[in-house]
Design an enzyme around this catalytic site. Structure first.
Site, PDB file in Angstrom:
ATOM      1  N   ARG A   1      41.359  19.539 131.977  1.00  0.00           N
ATOM      2  CA  ARG A   1      40.678  19.442 133.283  1.00  0.00           C
ATOM      3  C   ARG A   1      40.994  18.120 133.980  1.00  0.00           C
ATOM      4  NH1 ARG A   1      34.272  19.911 133.619  1.00  0.00           N
ATOM      5  NH2 ARG A   1      34.390  18.290 132.033  1.00  0.00           N
TER       6      ARG A   1
ATOM      7  N   ARG B   1      29.610  17.749 122.381  1.00  0.00           N
ATOM      8  CA  ARG B   1      28.857  18.364 123.497  1.00  0.00           C
ATOM      9  C   ARG B   1      28.546  19.827 123.169  1.00  0.00           C
ATOM     10  NH1 ARG B   1      33.035  16.961 128.012  1.00  0.00           N
ATOM     11  NH2 ARG B   1      31.834  18.398 129.323  1.00  0.00           N
TER      12      ARG B   1
ATOM     13  N   ARG C   1      18.379  21.739 130.564  1.00  0.00           N
ATOM     14  CA  ARG C   1      19.227  21.778 129.375  1.00  0.00           C
ATOM     15  C   ARG C   1      18.418  21.731 128.092  1.00  0.00           C
ATOM     16  NH1 ARG C   1      24.225  19.601 131.772  1.00  0.00           N
ATOM     17  NH2 ARG C   1      25.798  19.451 130.191  1.00  0.00           N
TER      18      ARG C   1
ATOM     19  N   LYS D   1      30.586  26.190 135.037  1.00  0.00           N
ATOM     20  CA  LYS D   1      29.388  26.045 135.883  1.00  0.00           C
ATOM     21  C   LYS D   1      29.736  25.378 137.225  1.00  0.00           C
ATOM     22  CE  LYS D   1      27.102  23.540 132.889  1.00  0.00           C
ATOM     23  NZ  LYS D   1      28.114  23.445 131.808  1.00  0.00           N
TER      24      LYS D   1
ATOM     25  N   ARG E   1      37.832  13.122 133.035  1.00  0.00           N
ATOM     26  CA  ARG E   1      36.507  12.641 132.641  1.00  0.00           C
ATOM     27  C   ARG E   1      36.575  11.996 131.256  1.00  0.00           C
ATOM     28  NH1 ARG E   1      32.086  17.151 134.040  1.00  0.00           N
ATOM     29  NH2 ARG E   1      31.337  16.524 131.990  1.00  0.00           N
TER      30      ARG E   1
HETATM   31  P1  AP5 Z   1      34.057  23.418 135.054  1.00  0.00           P
HETATM   32  O1  AP5 Z   1      33.735  24.310 136.199  1.00  0.00           O
HETATM   33  O2  AP5 Z   1      34.278  21.979 135.318  1.00  0.00           O
HETATM   34  O3  AP5 Z   1      32.991  23.650 133.850  1.00  0.00           O
HETATM   35  P2  AP5 Z   1      31.525  23.085 133.665  1.00  0.00           P
HETATM   36  O4  AP5 Z   1      30.733  24.157 133.001  1.00  0.00           O
HETATM   37  O5  AP5 Z   1      30.990  22.518 134.920  1.00  0.00           O
HETATM   38  O6  AP5 Z   1      31.845  21.961 132.595  1.00  0.00           O
HETATM   39  P3  AP5 Z   1      31.210  20.506 132.452  1.00  0.00           P
HETATM   40  O7  AP5 Z   1      32.088  19.778 131.482  1.00  0.00           O
HETATM   41  O8  AP5 Z   1      30.993  19.858 133.778  1.00  0.00           O
HETATM   42  O9  AP5 Z   1      29.832  20.850 131.804  1.00  0.00           O
HETATM   43  P4  AP5 Z   1      28.884  19.910 131.043  1.00  0.00           P
HETATM   44  O10 AP5 Z   1      27.672  20.696 131.015  1.00  0.00           O
HETATM   45  O11 AP5 Z   1      29.381  19.433 129.737  1.00  0.00           O
HETATM   46  O12 AP5 Z   1      28.938  18.573 131.921  1.00  0.00           O
HETATM   47  P5  AP5 Z   1      27.911  17.936 132.953  1.00  0.00           P
HETATM   48  O13 AP5 Z   1      28.702  17.207 133.951  1.00  0.00           O
HETATM   49  O14 AP5 Z   1      26.919  18.923 133.382  1.00  0.00           O
HETATM   50  O15 AP5 Z   1      35.365  24.049 134.341  1.00  0.00           O
HETATM   51  C1  AP5 Z   1      35.960  23.405 133.234  1.00  0.00           C
HETATM   52  C2  AP5 Z   1      37.488  23.542 133.315  1.00  0.00           C
HETATM   53  O16 AP5 Z   1      37.810  24.918 133.185  1.00  0.00           O
HETATM   54  C3  AP5 Z   1      38.093  23.084 134.653  1.00  0.00           C
HETATM   55  O17 AP5 Z   1      39.360  22.527 134.422  1.00  0.00           O
HETATM   56  C4  AP5 Z   1      38.229  24.402 135.461  1.00  0.00           C
HETATM   57  O18 AP5 Z   1      39.283  24.338 136.407  1.00  0.00           O
HETATM   58  C5  AP5 Z   1      38.500  25.397 134.345  1.00  0.00           C
HETATM   59  N1  AP5 Z   1      37.993  26.737 134.620  1.00  0.00           N
HETATM   60  C6  AP5 Z   1      36.814  27.081 135.240  1.00  0.00           C
HETATM   61  N2  AP5 Z   1      36.678  28.424 135.291  1.00  0.00           N
HETATM   62  C7  AP5 Z   1      37.790  28.937 134.677  1.00  0.00           C
HETATM   63  C8  AP5 Z   1      38.227  30.264 134.416  1.00  0.00           C
HETATM   64  N3  AP5 Z   1      37.515  31.337 134.789  1.00  0.00           N
HETATM   65  N4  AP5 Z   1      39.420  30.414 133.769  1.00  0.00           N
HETATM   66  C9  AP5 Z   1      40.154  29.338 133.378  1.00  0.00           C
HETATM   67  N5  AP5 Z   1      39.804  28.050 133.624  1.00  0.00           N
HETATM   68  C10 AP5 Z   1      38.620  27.862 134.262  1.00  0.00           C
HETATM   69  O19 AP5 Z   1      27.163  16.883 131.997  1.00  0.00           O
HETATM   70  C11 AP5 Z   1      27.863  15.763 131.490  1.00  0.00           C
HETATM   71  C12 AP5 Z   1      26.913  14.905 130.673  1.00  0.00           C
HETATM   72  O20 AP5 Z   1      25.838  14.429 131.490  1.00  0.00           O
HETATM   73  C13 AP5 Z   1      26.203  15.637 129.501  1.00  0.00           C
HETATM   74  O21 AP5 Z   1      26.980  15.634 128.336  1.00  0.00           O
HETATM   75  C14 AP5 Z   1      24.935  14.775 129.353  1.00  0.00           C
HETATM   76  O22 AP5 Z   1      25.197  13.566 128.686  1.00  0.00           O
HETATM   77  C15 AP5 Z   1      24.598  14.436 130.806  1.00  0.00           C
HETATM   78  N6  AP5 Z   1      23.715  15.440 131.434  1.00  0.00           N
HETATM   79  C16 AP5 Z   1      24.004  16.238 132.499  1.00  0.00           C
HETATM   80  N7  AP5 Z   1      22.966  17.030 132.807  1.00  0.00           N
HETATM   81  C17 AP5 Z   1      21.982  16.725 131.914  1.00  0.00           C
HETATM   82  C18 AP5 Z   1      20.672  17.225 131.695  1.00  0.00           C
HETATM   83  N8  AP5 Z   1      20.141  18.198 132.477  1.00  0.00           N
HETATM   84  N9  AP5 Z   1      19.956  16.700 130.665  1.00  0.00           N
HETATM   85  C19 AP5 Z   1      20.461  15.707 129.884  1.00  0.00           C
HETATM   86  N10 AP5 Z   1      21.697  15.197 130.030  1.00  0.00           N
HETATM   87  C20 AP5 Z   1      22.455  15.711 131.045  1.00  0.00           C
HETATM   88 MG    MG Z   2      30.400  20.585 135.564  1.00  0.00          MG
END
Ligand code: AP5
Ligand code: MG
Length: 224
Positions: A128, A172, A89, A14, A161
Site C-alpha cells: 500500500r 494488528r 474497535r 475500509k 505507512r
Molecule cells: P485500505 O482501504 O487502506 O484498508 P483499511 O481497511 O482502511 O486498512 P487500514 O490499514 O487503514 O486499517 P487499520 O484498521 O489497521 O488502520 P487505521 O488507520 O484504522 O486498503 C488496504 C490496501 O488494499 C490498499 O493498498 C488498497 O489499495 C488495497 N485494496 C483495497 N480494496 C482492495 C480490493 N478490493 N482488492 C485489492 N486491493 C484492495 O488504524 C491505524 C492505527 O490507529 C491502529 O492500529 C490503532 O493503533 C489506531 N486506531 C485507529 N482507530 C482506533 C480506534 N478506534 N481505537 C483504538 N485505536 C485506533
Molecule cells: Mg484505513
C-alpha cells in the site's frame, strides 16, 4: 442522522470503500486512524500519546478515542450523516458510541463487516501507498498510480505507512481478532450486522456493500 459503521480487519478495504460510500451516499467519512495520524503529524498531546500504540499496532486507549469522536461529531455537526471507518474497535468503544447516539436521539443504521482472509491482507498492506496530501489510497498490485510514487489526483508524493511492515501488520491482525472481532457478535445481537465478502475488485466489493444495504431494508435511507 444516518450512521453507518465499517468494521473489518486492517487492510480489509475500509478506507477505500468508505471514501466511495461517503461520496455515493452523501455521508461524512470519519476515520479514527486518519485523525490520529494527523494528530501525530501536528505533534499534539493526543498525537504524542497515540504514536507509541500505533507504531506497534496496538490500540490507542478507549478514553482518548471516545473523547476525540465526541469532539469530531460536535464540530462536524450531528445533523449530518456519517460513515465510521475503524471505529468502534472494542466493546467499550461500541458502548460509548451507543451512549453518544442515544444522547442526541440518533441511531446506528447498519454495521458492515468487510471479510478478507489474513494472508490476503498481509499482501495488500505491504504493497500500500497513500497520498501525503489528499489521502488517496493506492496499491502496487491492485491499484497502482499512473506515475510510480505520485498521486493521480494532485501529483503529490506517495508515502508508506510506518505500521505497514509485515511484523506490525501481523500484530494488528492479532489485536483485531482479540479485541474487535467480538463486535460482530455485539452488533449481530442488535440486528445491525451485515457481513460482506471483501475479496475481488474494489468495484465488486462496493456493489456487494450497496446490494447488502438495500437487501437489509436500508434502501430508501441509503439511496442505493
Ligand atoms: P485500505 O482501504 O487502506 O484498508 P483499511 O481497511 O482502511 O486498512 P487500514 O490499514 O487503514 O486499517 P487499520 O484498521 O489497521 O488502520 P487505521 O488507520 O484504522 O486498503 C488496504 C490496501 O488494499 C490498499 O493498498 C488498497 O489499495 C488495497 N485494496 C483495497 N480494496 C482492495 C480490493 N478490493 N482488492 C485489492 N486491493 C484492495 O488504524 C491505524 C492505527 O490507529 C491502529 O492500529 C490503532 O493503533 C489506531 N486506531 C485507529 N482507530 C482506533 C480506534 N478506534 N481505537 C483504538 N485505536 C485506533
Ligand atoms: Mg484505513
Amino acid at each position: 442522522m444516518r450512521l453507518l459503521i465499517l468494521l473489518g480487519a486492517p487492510g480489509s478495504g475500509k478506507g477505500t470503500q468508505a471514501k466511495l460510500l461517503a461520496e455515493r451516499l452523501g455521508l461524512v467519512h470519519l476515520s479514527t486512524g486518519d485523525f490520529l495520524r494527523e494528530e501525530v503529524r501536528r505533534g499534539t498531546q493526543l498525537g504524542n500519546q497515540a504514536n507509541q500504540y500505533m507504531n506497534t499496532g496496538e490500540l490507542v486507549p478507549d478514553v482518548l478515542i471516545l473523547d476525540m469522536i465526541k469532539t469530531r461529531l460536535v464540530s462536524d455537526g450531528m445533523n449530518r450523516g456519517f460513515i465510521f471507518d475503524g471505529f468502534p474497535r472494542t466493546v467499550a468503544q461500541a458502548e460509548g458510541l451507543g451512549r453518544l447516539v442515544d444522547e442526541v436521539g440518533a441511531g446506528i443504521d447498519r454495521v458492515i463487516n468487510l471479510a478478507v482472509d489474513d494472508e490476503v491482507i498481509v499482501g495488500r498492506l505491504t504493497a500500500r501507498s497513500t497520498c501525503g496530501v489528499c489521502g488517496a489510497i493506492y496499491n502496487d498490485v491492485s491499484n497502482s498510480p499512473r506515475r510510480a510514487g505520485f498521486c493521480d489526483k494532485d501529483d503529490a508524493a506517495l508515502v508508506r505507512r510506518s505500521d505497514d511492515s509485515e511484523a506490525v501488520v501481523r500484530n494488528r491482525l492479532n489485536v483485531y481478532h482479540q479485541l474487535t472481532k467480538p463486535l460482530e457478535e455485539y452488533y449481530s445481537r442488535k440486528g445491525l450486522f451485515l457481513k460482506v465478502d471483501g475479496h475481488g475488485t474494489t468495484d465488486q466489493v462496493l456493489t456487494r456493500v450497496l446490494t447488502s444495504l438495500a437487501a437489509s431494508g436500508t434502501n430508501d435511507r441509503a439511496q442505493v
